[in-house]
Each structure stands twice: as C-alpha cells, then as structure tokens.
Scaffold this motif. Structure first.
Motif, PDB file in Angstrom:
ATOM      1  N   LEU A  94      30.599  10.639 -62.375  1.00 22.12           N
ATOM      2  CA  LEU A  94      30.948  11.476 -61.227  1.00 22.12           C
ATOM      3  C   LEU A  94      30.426  12.771 -61.202  1.00 22.12           C
ATOM      4  O   LEU A  94      29.702  13.369 -59.653  1.00 22.12           O
ATOM      5  CB  LEU A  94      32.162  12.556 -61.447  1.00 22.12           C
ATOM      6  CG  LEU A  94      33.315  11.677 -62.091  1.00 22.12           C
ATOM      7  CD1 LEU A  94      34.865  11.938 -62.779  1.00 22.12           C
ATOM      8  CD2 LEU A  94      34.110  10.785 -61.145  1.00 22.12           C
ATOM      9  N   LYS A  95      28.636  12.351 -60.946  1.00 22.05           N
ATOM     10  CA  LYS A  95      27.652  13.205 -61.006  1.00 22.05           C
ATOM     11  C   LYS A  95      27.365  13.112 -59.111  1.00 22.05           C
ATOM     12  O   LYS A  95      27.715  11.971 -58.567  1.00 22.05           O
ATOM     13  CB  LYS A  95      26.038  13.530 -61.198  1.00 22.05           C
ATOM     14  CG  LYS A  95      25.046  14.094 -61.007  1.00 22.05           C
ATOM     15  CD  LYS A  95      23.781  12.885 -61.446  1.00 22.05           C
ATOM     16  CE  LYS A  95      22.961  13.486 -61.185  1.00 22.05           C
ATOM     17  NZ  LYS A  95      21.164  13.250 -61.809  1.00 22.05           N
ATOM     18  N   LYS A  96      27.484  14.219 -58.554  1.00 26.04           N
ATOM     19  CA  LYS A  96      27.582  13.949 -57.035  1.00 26.04           C
ATOM     20  C   LYS A  96      26.066  13.738 -56.628  1.00 26.04           C
ATOM     21  O   LYS A  96      24.986  14.205 -56.859  1.00 26.04           O
ATOM     22  CB  LYS A  96      27.103  15.585 -56.792  1.00 26.04           C
ATOM     23  CG  LYS A  96      28.762  16.265 -56.545  1.00 26.04           C
ATOM     24  CD  LYS A  96      29.096  17.724 -55.783  1.00 26.04           C
ATOM     25  CE  LYS A  96      30.280  18.190 -56.222  1.00 26.04           C
ATOM     26  NZ  LYS A  96      30.557  19.310 -55.454  1.00 26.04           N
ATOM     27  N   ASN A  97      26.027  12.531 -56.231  1.00 26.96           N
ATOM     28  CA  ASN A  97      24.196  11.630 -54.831  1.00 26.96           C
ATOM     29  C   ASN A  97      25.057  11.998 -53.891  1.00 26.96           C
ATOM     30  O   ASN A  97      23.988  12.316 -53.277  1.00 26.96           O
ATOM     31  CB  ASN A  97      24.770  10.310 -55.367  1.00 26.96           C
ATOM     32  CG  ASN A  97      24.536  10.288 -56.876  1.00 26.96           C
ATOM     33  OD1 ASN A  97      25.092   9.940 -57.913  1.00 26.96           O
ATOM     34  ND2 ASN A  97      23.238  10.229 -57.391  1.00 26.96           N
ATOM     35  N   CYS A  98      25.850  12.502 -53.094  1.00 27.55           N
ATOM     36  CA  CYS A  98      25.622  12.699 -52.179  1.00 27.55           C
ATOM     37  C   CYS A  98      25.743  14.213 -51.269  1.00 27.55           C
ATOM     38  O   CYS A  98      26.086  14.834 -52.256  1.00 27.55           O
ATOM     39  CB  CYS A  98      27.717  12.486 -51.153  1.00 27.55           C
ATOM     40  SG  CYS A  98      26.980  10.727 -51.117  1.00 27.55           S
ATOM     41  N   THR A  99      24.444  14.382 -50.912  1.00 27.60           N
ATOM     42  CA  THR A  99      24.613  16.042 -50.474  1.00 27.60           C
ATOM     43  C   THR A  99      25.551  16.881 -49.831  1.00 27.60           C
ATOM     44  O   THR A  99      26.526  15.780 -49.043  1.00 27.60           O
ATOM     45  CB  THR A  99      22.863  16.056 -49.463  1.00 27.60           C
ATOM     46  OG1 THR A  99      22.831  15.429 -48.399  1.00 27.60           O
ATOM     47  CG2 THR A  99      21.930  15.207 -49.777  1.00 27.60           C
ATOM     48  N   LEU A 100      25.473  17.759 -48.954  1.00 30.85           N
ATOM     49  CA  LEU A 100      26.502  18.180 -48.556  1.00 30.85           C
ATOM     50  C   LEU A 100      26.419  17.509 -47.002  1.00 30.85           C
ATOM     51  O   LEU A 100      27.822  17.471 -46.021  1.00 30.85           O
ATOM     52  CB  LEU A 100      26.219  20.065 -48.075  1.00 30.85           C
ATOM     53  CG  LEU A 100      26.701  20.612 -47.183  1.00 30.85           C
ATOM     54  CD1 LEU A 100      28.261  20.685 -48.164  1.00 30.85           C
ATOM     55  CD2 LEU A 100      26.229  22.343 -47.843  1.00 30.85           C
ATOM     56  N   ASP A 101      25.107  17.744 -46.381  1.00 29.20           N
ATOM     57  CA  ASP A 101      24.943  16.311 -45.187  1.00 29.20           C
ATOM     58  C   ASP A 101      25.630  15.320 -44.835  1.00 29.20           C
ATOM     59  O   ASP A 101      26.424  14.847 -44.152  1.00 29.20           O
ATOM     60  CB  ASP A 101      23.552  16.740 -44.353  1.00 29.20           C
ATOM     61  CG  ASP A 101      22.973  18.199 -43.826  1.00 29.20           C
ATOM     62  OD1 ASP A 101      23.400  18.781 -44.391  1.00 29.20           O
ATOM     63  OD2 ASP A 101      21.796  18.054 -44.241  1.00 29.20           O
ATOM     64  N   ASN A 102      25.511  14.558 -46.241  1.00 28.04           N
ATOM     65  CA  ASN A 102      26.383  13.699 -45.880  1.00 28.04           C
ATOM     66  C   ASN A 102      28.274  14.279 -45.820  1.00 28.04           C
ATOM     67  O   ASN A 102      28.496  13.305 -45.351  1.00 28.04           O
ATOM     68  CB  ASN A 102      26.271  13.107 -47.778  1.00 28.04           C
ATOM     69  CG  ASN A 102      24.956  12.539 -47.552  1.00 28.04           C
ATOM     70  OD1 ASN A 102      24.462  12.500 -48.730  1.00 28.04           O
ATOM     71  ND2 ASN A 102      24.069  11.848 -46.621  1.00 28.04           N
ATOM     72  N   PHE A 103      29.174  14.384 -46.175  1.00 26.40           N
ATOM     73  CA  PHE A 103      29.955  15.035 -46.259  1.00 26.40           C
ATOM     74  C   PHE A 103      30.703  15.643 -44.767  1.00 26.40           C
ATOM     75  O   PHE A 103      31.311  15.520 -44.650  1.00 26.40           O
ATOM     76  CB  PHE A 103      30.276  15.855 -47.573  1.00 26.40           C
ATOM     77  CG  PHE A 103      30.398  15.385 -48.668  1.00 26.40           C
ATOM     78  CD1 PHE A 103      31.781  14.619 -49.595  1.00 26.40           C
ATOM     79  CD2 PHE A 103      29.657  16.231 -49.803  1.00 26.40           C
ATOM     80  CE1 PHE A 103      31.567  13.684 -50.264  1.00 26.40           C
ATOM     81  CE2 PHE A 103      29.678  15.476 -51.243  1.00 26.40           C
ATOM     82  CZ  PHE A 103      30.402  14.225 -51.078  1.00 26.40           C
TER      83      PHE A 103
END
Length: 208
Positions: A49-58
């Motif tokens: 569950l480590k975040k690979n998406c950046t804030l921009d990706n969301f």
C-alpha cells in the motif's frame, strides 16, 4: 429539477470518469508491483500500500475530468435551446431518450479494463485531455436534456464538475489499491441512475 436529482445525474455522469480514473490508478499499481520485482512470487501476491502516485497524479485527473464535465453541459444547454421551441411539447420524451441512451451505453461498455493487466493510460496532459473529452461527451447530451426541460444550467454544471472532481480523485486511489474490480460496477451503477432519472422525467411529463 431538484438538487437531489441534479446530484444523482452528476453522480451517474461521473461514473465514466471514475472508471477511467480507476484505470489510471492501475498505472500506479503496475509501477508498485514492478518496483518489487526482486522479491519472491509469494510476496508479489500481497498488496503493497505504499504510495507510488504523486499528489499531481490524484489531482490532475480530477481537474481535467471535472472541468470538462462542468463545461460540456453548458455547451449542450445552449445548443439545445436552439431547438426547444420546436420540441417543447415533447421535451420530457426527448430528455428521457437522451438519458436512456447515455445510461444504456454506459451499461454496455461497463466490461472494459477490469483486470490489473489491462493498463493503457498514463498521466500526461495530452492523455488526460483526450480522456476528459471522451468521458464528458455524455455530459454534453445531458446539457441538451436540461435545455429541453427548460432548467437552469449554471448550478447543475457546477455540481456535475465538483462531483466528478472528487469521484475521479477517489477513483485513482481505488485503482491503485484494489485494481479494476470496481470499474464494471461503477459504470453499471451510473447507467442505471441515468435511466431511472429519465423514467422519472417522462412520468412527470405525462402526468402534468
């Protein structure tokens, strides 16, 4: 048309963007598993569950999808106004047909991109622009339906845009964590909502 109905239409329309956002989240999911390629096969089957998406990706999919979903109904509304005087006696039927066709099409297309291996999207501005246009065409037709019902468009378009923004951000996260398993259900749900709203509109038109 009441706020609840507008919200339900917004929720139904946003399911296309939600489904595509899930697919975008799968891009992160793929990167997550590939980054763990040196581990054993048994470990790969366990979600990381480590975040690979950046804030921009969301946020970027939310902005793109939300803006276009808010803009398209306005364009459709003023286009539909040109024909309102010709079909005002049958406006409820026209709105029903539009919502029914949109809902039916969403249900028909609800089986695509359901597995983790079916990943065809990235987060480039060009890709998001194309996806935003593709997922907002239905909103254009809904704007025409609002014109046929002689309903104000500003508040509905804002609600549609905001709902789509939040749903899209949520969809990227869902795709990242769970994969594409919820995509089919989302589009089915959205299609059913739009068809039911269309039926309600035509029944109210017949009884008035």
């Amino acid at each position: 048309m009441g706020i609840l109905e507008v919200f339900l239409i917004a929720l139904g329309l946003s399911m296309d963007a939600f489904a595509v956002s899930i697919c975008l989240g799968l891009f992160c999911r793929k990167a997550r598993y590939e980054s763990r390629s040196t581990t054993s096969d048994s470990d790969l089957s366990k979600p990381d569950l480590k975040k690979n998406c950046t804030l921009d990706n969301f946020l970027l999919p939310g902005f793109y999808f939300g803006i276009f979903q808010a803009l398209m109904p306005v364009i459709g509304y003023f286009s539909g106004k040109c024909f309102y005087n010709f079909i005002k006696d049958y406006a409820h039927w026209a709105a029903f047909i539009l919502l029914f066709l949109i809902g039916f099409n969403m249900i028909r297309e609800s089986g695509e991109c359901t597995s983790d291996g079916d990943i065809g999207h990235d987060f480039s501005n060009k890709r998001l622009f194309v996806l935003a246009v593709a997922t907002s065409i239905d909103a254009l037709a809904v704007g025409v339906a609002f014109a046929f019902l002689n309903t104000d468009i500003i508040l509905p378009s804002l609600i549609i845009g905001l709902v789509t923004f939040f749903v899209s951000v949520f969809g990227v996260k869902i795709g990242q964590i769970f994969g594409g398993r919820f995509k089919t259900g989302a589009e089915l749900f959205g299609g059913v909502i739009l068809i039911l709203i269309g039926i309600k509109i035509v029944l109210e038109g017949l009884s008035s």
